[in-house]
Write a protein that holds these residues in place. Structure first.
Motif, PDB file in Angstrom:
ATOM      1  N   VAL A  27       0.839  -1.203   0.000  1.00 29.30           N
ATOM      2  CA  VAL A  27       0.000   0.000   0.000  1.00 29.30           C
ATOM      3  C   VAL A  27       0.869   1.247   0.000  1.00 29.30           C
ATOM      4  O   VAL A  27       0.654   2.185  -0.785  1.00 29.30           O
ATOM      5  CB  VAL A  27      -0.945   0.002   1.218  1.00 29.30           C
ATOM      6  N   ALA A  28       1.868   1.289   0.875  1.00 31.75           N
ATOM      7  CA  ALA A  28       2.707   2.489   1.003  1.00 31.75           C
ATOM      8  C   ALA A  28       3.535   2.731  -0.248  1.00 31.75           C
ATOM      9  O   ALA A  28       3.622   3.864  -0.743  1.00 31.75           O
ATOM     10  CB  ALA A  28       3.619   2.354   2.217  1.00 31.75           C
ATOM     11  N   LEU A  29       4.170   1.687  -0.765  1.00 31.05           N
ATOM     12  CA  LEU A  29       5.027   1.864  -1.930  1.00 31.05           C
ATOM     13  C   LEU A  29       4.218   2.185  -3.176  1.00 31.05           C
ATOM     14  O   LEU A  29       4.654   2.987  -4.015  1.00 31.05           O
ATOM     15  CB  LEU A  29       5.882   0.616  -2.142  1.00 31.05           C
ATOM     16  N   GLN A  30       3.046   1.583  -3.309  1.00 28.95           N
ATOM     17  CA  GLN A  30       2.209   1.911  -4.462  1.00 28.95           C
ATOM     18  C   GLN A  30       1.721   3.355  -4.388  1.00 28.95           C
ATOM     19  O   GLN A  30       1.640   4.039  -5.408  1.00 28.95           O
ATOM     20  CB  GLN A  30       1.036   0.940  -4.555  1.00 28.95           C
ATOM     21  N   ALA A  31       1.433   3.831  -3.160  1.00 24.89           N
ATOM     22  CA  ALA A  31       1.020   5.228  -3.006  1.00 24.89           C
ATOM     23  C   ALA A  31       2.156   6.166  -3.404  1.00 24.89           C
ATOM     24  O   ALA A  31       1.937   7.178  -4.089  1.00 24.89           O
ATOM     25  CB  ALA A  31       0.592   5.488  -1.563  1.00 24.89           C
ATOM     26  N   ALA A  32       3.381   5.836  -2.994  1.00 23.58           N
ATOM     27  CA  ALA A  32       4.536   6.662  -3.351  1.00 23.58           C
ATOM     28  C   ALA A  32       4.781   6.640  -4.850  1.00 23.58           C
ATOM     29  O   ALA A  32       5.108   7.667  -5.463  1.00 23.58           O
ATOM     30  CB  ALA A  32       5.778   6.174  -2.603  1.00 23.58           C
ATOM     31  N   LEU A  33       4.614   5.474  -5.465  1.00 23.19           N
ATOM     32  CA  LEU A  33       4.799   5.365  -6.906  1.00 23.19           C
ATOM     33  C   LEU A  33       3.721   6.131  -7.672  1.00 23.19           C
ATOM     34  O   LEU A  33       3.997   6.755  -8.701  1.00 23.19           O
ATOM     35  CB  LEU A  33       4.789   3.885  -7.313  1.00 23.19           C
ATOM     36  N   LYS A  34       2.495   6.088  -7.171  1.00 23.89           N
ATOM     37  CA  LYS A  34       1.416   6.820  -7.834  1.00 23.89           C
ATOM     38  C   LYS A  34       1.650   8.326  -7.759  1.00 23.89           C
ATOM     39  O   LYS A  34       1.331   9.070  -8.687  1.00 23.89           O
ATOM     40  CB  LYS A  34       0.068   6.460  -7.194  1.00 23.89           C
ATOM     41  N   GLU A  35       2.205   8.784  -6.637  1.00 23.32           N
ATOM     42  CA  GLU A  35       2.451  10.213  -6.466  1.00 23.32           C
ATOM     43  C   GLU A  35       3.565  10.696  -7.384  1.00 23.32           C
ATOM     44  O   GLU A  35       3.443  11.741  -8.037  1.00 23.32           O
ATOM     45  CB  GLU A  35       2.829  10.504  -5.011  1.00 23.32           C
ATOM     46  N   ARG A  36       4.647   9.924  -7.452  1.00 23.12           N
ATOM     47  CA  ARG A  36       5.827  10.373  -8.190  1.00 23.12           C
ATOM     48  C   ARG A  36       5.873   9.833  -9.618  1.00 23.12           C
ATOM     49  O   ARG A  36       6.590  10.367 -10.465  1.00 23.12           O
ATOM     50  CB  ARG A  36       7.098   9.931  -7.458  1.00 23.12           C
ATOM     51  N   GLY A  37       5.140   8.739  -9.859  1.00 17.03           N
ATOM     52  CA  GLY A  37       5.309   8.016 -11.104  1.00 17.03           C
ATOM     53  C   GLY A  37       6.565   7.172 -11.015  1.00 17.03           C
ATOM     54  O   GLY A  37       7.523   7.550 -10.332  1.00 17.03           O
ATOM     55  N   GLY A  38       6.566   6.017 -11.660  1.00 19.06           N
ATOM     56  CA  GLY A  38       7.773   5.219 -11.607  1.00 19.06           C
ATOM     57  C   GLY A  38       7.571   3.768 -11.950  1.00 19.06           C
ATOM     58  O   GLY A  38       6.560   3.379 -12.562  1.00 19.06           O
ATOM     59  N   ILE A  39       8.535   2.964 -11.519  1.00 21.67           N
ATOM     60  CA  ILE A  39       8.619   1.553 -11.904  1.00 21.67           C
ATOM     61  C   ILE A  39       8.778   0.707 -10.652  1.00 21.67           C
ATOM     62  O   ILE A  39       9.493   1.078  -9.720  1.00 21.67           O
ATOM     63  CB  ILE A  39       9.825   1.324 -12.838  1.00 21.67           C
ATOM     64  N   GLY A  62      -1.838   3.069 -14.597  1.00 21.38           N
ATOM     65  CA  GLY A  62      -1.751   4.491 -14.310  1.00 21.38           C
ATOM     66  C   GLY A  62      -0.319   4.984 -14.432  1.00 21.38           C
ATOM     67  O   GLY A  62       0.333   4.799 -15.463  1.00 21.38           O
ATOM     68  N   LYS A  63       0.199   5.604 -13.369  1.00 22.51           N
ATOM     69  CA  LYS A  63       1.554   6.148 -13.390  1.00 22.51           C
ATOM     70  C   LYS A  63       2.610   5.116 -12.986  1.00 22.51           C
ATOM     71  O   LYS A  63       3.788   5.432 -12.913  1.00 22.51           O
ATOM     72  CB  LYS A  63       1.634   7.356 -12.448  1.00 22.51           C
ATOM     73  N   ILE A  64       2.162   3.872 -12.696  1.00 21.09           N
ATOM     74  CA  ILE A  64       3.096   2.837 -12.256  1.00 21.09           C
ATOM     75  C   ILE A  64       3.318   1.832 -13.381  1.00 21.09           C
ATOM     76  O   ILE A  64       2.360   1.336 -13.987  1.00 21.09           O
ATOM     77  CB  ILE A  64       2.579   2.085 -11.019  1.00 21.09           C
ATOM     78  N   THR A  65       4.577   1.546 -13.656  1.00 19.82           N
ATOM     79  CA  THR A  65       4.926   0.475 -14.587  1.00 19.82           C
ATOM     80  C   THR A  65       5.513  -0.680 -13.770  1.00 19.82           C
ATOM     81  O   THR A  65       6.512  -0.505 -13.062  1.00 19.82           O
ATOM     82  CB  THR A  65       5.968   0.938 -15.621  1.00 19.82           C
ATOM     83  N   TYR A  66       4.878  -1.838 -13.844  1.00 21.42           N
ATOM     84  CA  TYR A  66       5.402  -3.032 -13.187  1.00 21.42           C
ATOM     85  C   TYR A  66       6.278  -3.761 -14.192  1.00 21.42           C
ATOM     86  O   TYR A  66       5.813  -4.131 -15.278  1.00 21.42           O
ATOM     87  CB  TYR A  66       4.263  -3.937 -12.710  1.00 21.42           C
TER      88      TYR A  66
END
Length: 469
Positions: A27-39, A62-66
């Motif tokens: 939950v925490a890391l996905q929230a951080a990734l959604k805020e900043r965008g990333g992988i 969304g803004k996250i690439t897995y």
């Protein structure tokens, strides 16, 4: 804002039509990734033969690439089952007697980290911030540095770090320490773990202490810190409150009417101290006959690494132990121990925590142990249960109002169970409130933000002159 790149051994990819993984870390890391965008990159969990070189497969949400990659069967055996879980895991949990070092497995561990670095490097942008998770990937920064990557790279160790006498017994301890020195920020669960790391650097004469948590080692300057991981406290408390109306939780509640419930929830592993806990519960029952027929112990232990013979043997041992206690002490209308090896959905687990008058969390050694924090968050404020917590769990550094016990002391744990079950309501509420207040402030979002804030402000590779003046 620079992108965040998270790298972990496994990646919790959301599935279509299903909720995102409910665990606090995800939950925490996905929230951080959604805020900043990333992988978010890591192993897919799948393996294949040696014929083809695995390639990166991407899933965009969304803004996250897995970014996922398979590993070969050889990679899984040497990197994951071999060095990571037969050398690093037991050694870091103070069990050097269980470490099985092999040069082939060690080579596989470093080879797979090199493979991850080779797959990650083309995906990076110059201002990306990289956050590597846990012991599987300690050499990753070193491999990236060799490729000329100068981004900020942080590392967080989720498991304990032992003192120098234990760590230095590992044949490749120097390469492990050097690997950690290649990061810009190295985070540990507790101040004890951090002190053990510093002690190893100083003892071996390979590290120099600077100011503000910085160190110089292996021709690099890097920062260290303690960042106790936590849970999404408020959300988990809401899970527990809603779970009272869940059909399965209602069935569990009806099955213990007139009984007090003691609960233990652990992944199957020798570090969790489950056999010793069952011994302590048995001793409690024998020493307190008034509780016979009036208390039940639910142990939830989902199977783990069942393909490893040692874990399969452990599973049999626990089943036999629970069966013996039930056979010797149980009656036609009372089962002392309810032992489950099936996974339980997290919201339902929250409801079971809320039902339990005692949370029994007694690992022999643990980096943090989030079960302890989940148990506290799940309690009814008007009638909270009591947490019995091993002093060798990282959570004991924060949850000081729990009944702290030595898991090696069977009689001491048995006495703690008796004390917890007879504890007056006012004392229970006072102890619980102190811990809950702490967890509401120090939740998983704060953990993530604190680490990211420190990592973002660490000077980039090659720009440490200011730290030496």
């Amino acid at each position: 804002m620079s992108r965040l790149i998270v790298v972990s051994n496994r990646v919790p990819v959301p599935e279509k039509g299903k909720a995102a993984p409910a665990g606090g870390l995800a939950v925490a890391l996905q929230a951080a990734l959604k805020e900043r965008g990333g992988i978010w990159m890591g192993w897919s969990g799948k393996s294949s033969g040696e014929e083809e070189t695995p390639q990166i497969k991407t899933i965009i949400d969304g803004k996250i690439t897995y970014a996922l990659t398979d590993l070969t069967d050889r990679d899984v055996e040497e990197y994951y089952h071999g060095f990571a879980n037969r050398v690093l895991w037991p050694t870091f949990h103070y069990r050097i007697d269980l470490a099985e070092y092999g040069r082939k497995e060690m080579s596989g561990y470093f080879r797979v980290n090199r493979f991850f670095a080779q797959r990650l490097a083309p995906l990076l942008k110059p201002d990306d911030v990289i956050w590597v998770q846990d012991y599987h990937l300690i050499p990753l920064a070193s491999e990236l540095r060799k490729m000329g990557i100068k981004n900020r790279i942080g590392f967080f160790l989720h498991i304990p770090l032992p003192p120098a006498d234990v760590l230095l017994a590992m044949p490749v301890y120097d390469q492990i320490i050097e690997g950690l020195a290649q990061y810009d920020l190295v985070g540990f669960q507790t101040d004890y773990d951090l002190a053990n790391f510093v002690g190893a650097l100083v003892r071996e004469g390979i590290g120099e202490t600077l100011e503000d948590g910085y160190f110089k080692s292996h021709n690099r300057i890097f920062k260290t810190g303690a960042y106790p991981i936590s849970i999404e406290t408020a959300a988990f408390a809401a899970y527990a409150k809603r779970a009272v109306n869940n059909a399965m939780v209602k069935k569990a509640a009806s099955s213990i009417i007139g009984h007090d419930l003691v609960i233990g929830v652990d992944r199957l592993d020798y570090s969790k101290g489950i056999p010793q806990r069952l011994d302590a519960y048995e001793r409690f029952i024998l020493a307190n006959p008034a509780y016979q027929g009036n208390v039940s112990y639910l142990q939830v232990t989902p199977k783990s690494r069942s393909e490893v013979p040692e874990y399969e043997a452990m599973q049999r041992q626990l089943a036999e132990q629970a069966g013996r206690v039930n056979g010797e002490l149980g009656t036609v209308d009372w089962v002392p121990i309810r032992y489950m090896t099936r996974s339980v959905a997290r919201p339902i687990l929250a409801g079971l925590y809320r039902l339990a008058k005692v949370g029994l969390v007694t690992p022999m050694r643990d980096g943090m142990n989030l079960v302890a924090k989940e148990y506290i968050a799940a309690q009814d404020p008007d009638d909270p249960g009591v947490l019995i917590l091993s002093r060798f769990a990282g959570a004991a550094r924060e949850l000081k109002s729990a009944l702290l016990v030595n898991p090696y002391d069977t009689e001491g744990v048995a006495n703690a169970i008796a004390r917890a079950l007879s504890m007056p309501l006012e004392e229970r509420k006072e102890r619980w409130q102190k811990m809950m207040d702490h967890l509401l402030v120090h939740d998983v979002t704060e953990w993530c933000n604190n680490f990211m804030d420190d990592l973002t402000h660490v000077p980039q590779e090659g720009d440490h002159a200011a730290l030496l003046t």
